[in-house]
Every structure is written in structure tokens, then in C-alpha cells.
Write a protein that holds these residues in place. Structure first.
Motif, PDB file in Angstrom:
ATOM      1  N   LEU A   1       0.084 -22.659  -5.363  1.00 18.48           N
ATOM      2  CA  LEU A   1       0.851 -22.601  -6.612  1.00 18.48           C
ATOM      3  C   LEU A   1      -0.095 -22.736  -7.800  1.00 18.48           C
ATOM      4  O   LEU A   1      -0.686 -23.796  -8.025  1.00 18.48           O
ATOM      5  N   GLY A   2      -0.257 -21.651  -8.530  1.00 19.01           N
ATOM      6  CA  GLY A   2      -1.169 -21.634  -9.663  1.00 19.01           C
ATOM      7  C   GLY A   2      -2.598 -21.304  -9.298  1.00 19.01           C
ATOM      8  O   GLY A   2      -3.466 -21.343 -10.174  1.00 19.01           O
ATOM      9  N   ARG A   3      -2.866 -20.964  -8.050  1.00 19.42           N
ATOM     10  CA  ARG A   3      -4.251 -20.659  -7.663  1.00 19.42           C
ATOM     11  C   ARG A   3      -4.746 -19.386  -8.335  1.00 19.42           C
ATOM     12  O   ARG A   3      -5.871 -19.330  -8.806  1.00 19.42           O
ATOM     13  N   VAL A   4      -3.900 -18.364  -8.390  1.00 20.28           N
ATOM     14  CA  VAL A   4      -4.256 -17.104  -9.046  1.00 20.28           C
ATOM     15  C   VAL A   4      -3.443 -16.922 -10.318  1.00 20.28           C
ATOM     16  O   VAL A   4      -3.993 -16.621 -11.376  1.00 20.28           O
ATOM     17  N   TYR A   5      -2.149 -17.122 -10.213  1.00 18.74           N
ATOM     18  CA  TYR A   5      -1.240 -16.888 -11.341  1.00 18.74           C
ATOM     19  C   TYR A   5      -0.667 -18.225 -11.817  1.00 18.74           C
ATOM     20  O   TYR A   5      -0.261 -19.061 -11.017  1.00 18.74           O
ATOM     21  N   GLN A   6      -0.610 -18.409 -13.113  1.00 15.92           N
ATOM     22  CA  GLN A   6       0.001 -19.608 -13.675  1.00 15.92           C
ATOM     23  C   GLN A   6       1.498 -19.344 -13.854  1.00 15.92           C
ATOM     24  O   GLN A   6       1.896 -18.571 -14.722  1.00 15.92           O
TER      25      GLN A   6
ATOM     26  N   GLU B   1      -4.014  -9.242  -3.380  1.00 18.59           N
ATOM     27  CA  GLU B   1      -4.525  -7.995  -3.954  1.00 18.59           C
ATOM     28  C   GLU B   1      -3.685  -6.783  -3.552  1.00 18.59           C
ATOM     29  O   GLU B   1      -3.355  -5.928  -4.375  1.00 18.59           O
ATOM     30  N   MET B   2      -3.333  -6.689  -2.258  1.00 19.15           N
ATOM     31  CA  MET B   2      -2.617  -5.522  -1.770  1.00 19.15           C
ATOM     32  C   MET B   2      -1.190  -5.449  -2.313  1.00 19.15           C
ATOM     33  O   MET B   2      -0.611  -4.369  -2.422  1.00 19.15           O
ATOM     34  N   VAL B   3      -0.614  -6.585  -2.634  1.00 17.08           N
ATOM     35  CA  VAL B   3       0.774  -6.615  -3.109  1.00 17.08           C
ATOM     36  C   VAL B   3       0.862  -6.374  -4.609  1.00 17.08           C
ATOM     37  O   VAL B   3       1.920  -6.011  -5.129  1.00 17.08           O
ATOM     38  N   THR B   4      -0.236  -6.547  -5.309  1.00 17.15           N
ATOM     39  CA  THR B   4      -0.207  -6.457  -6.775  1.00 17.15           C
ATOM     40  C   THR B   4      -1.022  -5.293  -7.316  1.00 17.15           C
ATOM     41  O   THR B   4      -1.349  -5.272  -8.504  1.00 17.15           O
ATOM     42  N   GLY B   5      -1.351  -4.324  -6.456  1.00 19.75           N
ATOM     43  CA  GLY B   5      -2.139  -3.198  -6.935  1.00 19.75           C
ATOM     44  C   GLY B   5      -3.472  -3.636  -7.498  1.00 19.75           C
ATOM     45  O   GLY B   5      -3.867  -3.202  -8.583  1.00 19.75           O
ATOM     46  N   GLY B   6      -4.162  -4.520  -6.757  1.00 20.74           N
ATOM     47  CA  GLY B   6      -5.445  -5.014  -7.240  1.00 20.74           C
ATOM     48  C   GLY B   6      -5.300  -5.956  -8.417  1.00 20.74           C
ATOM     49  O   GLY B   6      -6.095  -5.933  -9.355  1.00 20.74           O
ATOM     50  N   TYR B   7      -4.274  -6.804  -8.350  1.00 18.24           N
ATOM     51  CA  TYR B   7      -3.997  -7.812  -9.389  1.00 18.24           C
ATOM     52  C   TYR B   7      -3.681  -7.184 -10.750  1.00 18.24           C
ATOM     53  O   TYR B   7      -4.008  -7.751 -11.785  1.00 18.24           O
TER      54      TYR B   7
ATOM     55  N   ILE C   1       0.840  -1.195   0.000  1.00 18.90           N
ATOM     56  CA  ILE C   1       0.000   0.000   0.000  1.00 18.90           C
ATOM     57  C   ILE C   1       0.881   1.254   0.000  1.00 18.90           C
ATOM     58  O   ILE C   1       1.836   1.354   0.764  1.00 18.90           O
ATOM     59  N   GLY C   2       0.539   2.213  -0.849  1.00 18.99           N
ATOM     60  CA  GLY C   2       1.276   3.471  -0.889  1.00 18.99           C
ATOM     61  C   GLY C   2       2.724   3.301  -1.314  1.00 18.99           C
ATOM     62  O   GLY C   2       3.591   4.046  -0.858  1.00 18.99           O
TER      63      GLY C   2
END
Length: 561
Positions: free
Chosen positions: A310-315, A282-288, A257-258
Motif C-alpha cells: 500500500l503506497g509502494r508505487v502509487y500514493q 507494469e503489465m497492468v498499467t501499460g508500463g505505469y 497485455i494486448g
């Protein structure tokens, strides 16, 4: 070692399992539903920290889990006690913290009648905890408690909820204790490490993000060695800043954040991301937006101890199931290519970090929060533990403070208010010789400020810095951005927090000017008591980079176009 078989009550068996797992301290709010456990604790070598609210008790257990890597243990009573504790369980879940919540339950023969304070704990906590179990047979307590410790620690750590029927705790059984549980240490496959070496060596703009749990001092030291050998730029994810020393020349900044816009651009433009231990939430990726979902534009190497992540959100191009400390050690041992074209970018990333954080800018008001953080950065010892909850006040902490040692930051990645005070109390009880400083906004403090009484009761002289702007500042900022001048539900009228501290038996001072902070802080330290420094900040100074007025003006212009 197991005890010889002899008859014991369920309450005694349970406490003996805690001893077998090395538990020396638990937090609790007492309840009639688990009196048999409290009685067994009377004679045990386990300190019982009695808290003032179940939410605070659970957060203290979360802090213990973060500091030790083994489950913090909390006891609460049924019904409202358990639902109050849910606050801390959610933090432990999103923060991947090992924690075990023991909840008193109604008698087994009263189930399904909506008895007094009856709840179905599997239904209540099923979407939050890693595992929820109700122990109906005293003879199974060793088996299920050992499993609870294993589930809490292994893979991606998290909270476990164990319900204890009141009458079961009175039953007598003859059963052996379970042995101490250690989590499986997952090491990366050598073939995967060879692929890591190939992918990194082929990159031109690699970037490392470290985060998550299951780190330790040795793992951080290995990560530092790996970063130096490969000369890689390293960022730390939100509120995991103590995973890499911010004083290191390879440090690139706090990803969250910020964050520094230059850091955002660097991550977006990277051709390889090495994500170690974290989920990239979400917070680490600027809302993905920094990493594409599901296929990132960057080559992604994702290292995590939980296979389900592993692979849950990003492949990823390469997924490695390993604990971050084990992976860091393997990375440090890899042969390093002679040509590292990214070295200049590593220096530039560190220079950008210092440009963003070294000199706090001025904002409206007599109390310059940035200057205070700069002073504390120089004043606090390297082993000081700094805690905070959630709110815009925390942006100054994340931007201007320097974490240089592992185990010095306690803050919720879940963005939960009210965390900082109970976390600080537990940190000080566990580390009486270290300085513990907790930051809170006026709204954040009032969520669990009653645990200041726990600090006084257990002679835990924490120092609480309250940043008071008379509102829920984060929400007010969003209001001004989306609905300028239409303020609703965010104003606060606060007490005299310095007097509050004194009323509890602590030390309290009111600070309205920058130059008054340092001597007030030194008096707080010298008092030897839990202390509150009530600092009043201009409400317009909403972040280190802008003001409410500027946000409102920009929003009004946008709305009139």
C-alpha cells in the motif's frame, strides 16, 4: 492435535509437520541430500508426484498454491536442483502464490568449504522468496515449518525456501508437532468502508480492477453482488480473469497485455479507481502510464492484504489493508446511493468488451486461431481449467476465451514461459473429473514439455494445444518494431509434437486447418490419454490485431522519416 513426545528422525518430524498442515501431495525431484525425507514419505499419506525437472516441479507446486490458497510443497536436491527450481520460485513471488520449497543441503560440518553442490540459500533466494531459513536443529523443525506456512500464506502470499542439512534429517529428537496454521483474515475498518462509500458515491466515472491472490469462491460471489448493487464496471488484471465472471453484464475487460484500446481510455479517463487485491504492476498499467507515479490523476482506493504494497508505487487517496474477499463482502453490505450516474458507462464498458472479443477477426493462413478459440469458448464446460505460459499465442486466449468461474485460470503474471504444461498436470491430478486444457507456443512448450511424461506417468489426461509459428514470436514482434528486417536469435526448428506425444504414450495429432481442429480435439478427449494437438499457424499472424508484415512496414516508415 499434537503427537505424544517420542523419538523421531528429522526426516520423520518434517513429514509429520506436513501432515499436520493438511498437505496431501508434494512434487519432487529425488536427491541424495534428503533421502531421510523420502524414506519418511514412503509410509505417509502424502502423494509424491515425481517430476522431470525441478523447474516443472516448482511450477506444479505453484499451481497447487493457486488452486487451494495453501502452500504448494516441492522438494528438490541441493545446488543445481535448487537453481533449476528458482524458475518456479520467481513465478510464485511475482504471482503472490503461497509455496514452500524444501531443499536438501550439505552436512552441517561441511559448510564454508564449497562442498559438493554447496550453496548459501539465503544469498541465492534472498531477493526472490519471502523468507529463507536453514534448519540446523531437528527439534526446531515443527516451529520453523509452521512459521514457513504462515509466512507463505499471510499478508501478500509468496514462496518460502527451507534448507535441510542432510545430517540434520538423520538426527533424532523428541518434540511435539505444531498445530495447523491458518492465515490471518484481515477485514476492513468500518470507518474506511464509510469513506469508500463516500468516495464512490461522489465519483462520476468510477472503475474497479480486481486481481491478486487470496480470493475464494465466496469472495468472488461477494464481488459480483457488490458490482450489481453499485452497478460498477469491473475489469480483471492480467491473468487474474477468473476473479470476476466474464459473462456478467458489468464486466468491462481484461486489463493487461494486448488489451482493448477502449478499455485503456476508460481507465485513463476514470475519476476513481478501486483496485482490489492487485498491485497494479507494469503489465497492468501499460508500463505505469495508466496511473501516475507516485500520484495518480484518478482518486485511488487501494485494497491489499500486504501493508508493504500500500503506497509502494502509487500514493492512494485511501489505503485499506484487507484480504480482497473480506473487502468484497464489506463492499456488498454498504448502503447504495439512489443516484448512480455511472450506470450508462457500465453498460458501455460491457458493450465495448463484447465488441472487442465476440467475433475473432481473420488473419493470414489456413489455421484461424481466433476461430478455434471461439469454438473452444462454446465447447469447454464452465469448470474447465485453462492454463498457459507466456508468449504472443496467449493473447488469443486472454482475448477470446471466457472465464466464468473462480479457479479456472492458471497462468503466470510474471510472464514466464514454460508454465502451462506443469500447471496443467497438477490441475488434472488435483481435479481428475474436470477438463484441463493447456495452451503453449512452440518455444514455450519446449521449456517444460518434458512434464508431459509426468502427465502420462500419473494418468493425467490433459489436452495441450501447441501453437507453432517456428519462432520466439513475442521477441520477433519486438525486433520488427525496433529493428525491422534485422532478424536475430528468434528462429526455431521444431520437432513433430504429435509424434512426441505418441512417443511418451499419449495421443497426438497435427492440425493445419481450422475445420480440422474441432474433430481432433474431440478425438483427444475421447482418447482418455494426455494429448497434444500440434497446430501450425502462419508466422505472419503475430497477434489477433495485426501481422508481422504490418508491424515491419510501419517500422520502416517510421525509421525513414
Amino acid at each position: 492435535m499434537t503427537h505424544p513426545f517420542h523419538p523421531r528422525t528429522g526426516g520423520r518430524i518434517l513429514v509429520d509437520q506436513l501432515l499436520a498442515q493438511g498437505v496431501s501431495r508434494v512434487t519432487a525431484i529425488p536427491g541424495e541430500s534428503y533421502l531421510a525425507v523420502l524414506d519418511a514419505l514412503h509410509d505417509a499419506a502424502i502423494e509424491v508426484v515425481i517430476c522431470r525437472n525441478e523447474g516443472g516441479a516448482a511450477m506444479m507446486a505453484d499451481a497447487a498454491g493457486k488452486l487451494t490458497g495453501r502452500p504448494g510443497v516441492c522438494f528438490v536436491t541441493r545446488g543445481p536442483g535448487a537453481t533449476n527450481a528458482a524458475h518456479g520460485i520467481h513465478i510464485a513471488a511475482q504471482d503472490s502464490t503461497p509455496l514452500i520449497l524444501f531443499v536438501g543441503q550439505i552436512d552441517r560440518g561441511m559448510k564454508e568449504r564449497e562442498a559438493f553442490q554447496e550453496l548459501d540459500y539465503k544469498a541465492v533466494f534472498g531477493s526472490i522468496a519471502k523468507w529463507v531459513v536453514e534448519i540446523d536443529d531437528a527439534a526446531r523443525i515443527p516451529e520453523l515449518v509452521a512459521r514457513a506456512f504462515r509466512v507463505a500464506m499471510q499478508g501478500r502470499p509468496g514462496p518460502v525456501v527451507v534448507a535441510l542439512p542432510e545430517d540434520m534429517l538423520l538426527d533424532v529428537a523428541e518434540v511435539a508437532d505444531a498445530p495447523r496454521v491458518e492465515p490471518v483474515r484481515l477485514t476492513p475498518d468500518p470507518a474506511d468502508m464509510a469513506e469508500v462509500a463516500r468516495l464512490v458515491a461522489a465519483a462520476e466515472r468510477p472503475f474497479v480492477i480486481v486481481g491478486g491472490s487470496r480470493w475464494d469462491e465466496a469472495g468472488v460471489a461477494a464481488m459480483v453482488e457488490a458490482a450489481e448493487r453499485w452497478d460498477l464496471p469491473v475489469g480483471t488484471s492480467l491473468r487474474r480473469t477468473d476473479r470476476f465472471p466474464q459473462s456478467h453484464p458489468n464486466y468491462a475487460g481484461d486489463v493487461g497485455i494486448g488489451q482493448n484500446p477502449a478499455l485503456t481510455a476508460r481507465i485513463r479517463d476514470a475519476d476513481l479507481i478501486l483496485l482490489i487485491g492487485g498491485r497494479a504492476s507494469e503489465m497492468v498499467t501499460g508500463g505505469y502510464t495508466l496511473l501516475g507515479v507516485p500520484n495518480p490523476a484518478q482518486t485511488l482506493i487501494h485494497v491489499h492484504p500486504g501493508s508493504e504494497e500500500l503506497g509502494r508505487v502509487y500514493q492512494p487517496a485511501l489505503a485499506i489493508q484487507a484480504t480482497p474477499a473480506a473487502f468484497a463482502a464489506a463492499l456488498a453490505a454498504l448502503p447504495v446511493p439512489s443516484n448512480r450516474p455511472w450506470s450508462a458507462q457500465t453498460r458501455a464498458a460491457n458493450a465495448a468488451f463484447h465488441a472487442w472479443t465476440d467475433t475473432p477477426g481473420a488473419l493470414p493462413g489456413d489455421f484461424q486461431y481466433g476461430a478455434v478459440m471461439g469454438w473452444l469458448r462454446d465447447r469447454l464446460p464452465e469448470d474447465a481449467i485453462v492454463t498457459n505460459g507466456a508468449g504472443n499465442y496467449s493473447i488469443w486466449v486472454h482475448r477470446y476465451f471466457r472465464y466464468t468461474r473462480f479457479g479456472t485460470q492458471l497462468a503466470p503474471t510474471s510472464g514466464s514461459m514454460g508454465y502451462g504444461i506443469p500447471a496443467a498436470v497438477m490441475a488434472k491430478i488435483m481435479n481428475p473429473g474436470r477438463l484441463v486444457v493447456s495452451f503453449a507456443g512452440d518455444g514455450c512448450f519446449m521449456m517444460n514439455g518434458q512434464e508431459f511424461a509426468t502427465a502420462v506417468q500419473y494418468d493425467a489426461p490433459i489436452i495441450v494445444v501447441i501453437i507453432d509459428n517456428g519462432m520466439y514470436g513475442t521477441i520477433r514482434m519486438h525486433q520488427e518494431r525496433e529493428y525491422p528486417t534485422r532478424i536475430s536469435g528468434t528462429k526455431l526448428k521444431n520437432p513433430d509434437f504429435a509424434a512426441y506425444a505418441v512417443a511418451f504414450g499419449g495421443h497426438g495429432e497435427r492440425v493445419t486447418q481450422t475445420e480440422a481442429f474441432a474433430p481432433a480435439f474431440e478425438r483427444a478427449v475421447a482418447s482418455g490419454k494426455p494429448a497434444i494437438l500440434h497446430c501450425l499457424i502462419d508466422p505472419d499472424a503475430i497477434t489477433p490485431a495485426t501481422t508481422l508484415g504490418a508491424i515491419r512496414e510501419a517500422a520502416l516508415k517510421r525509421h525513414t522519416l
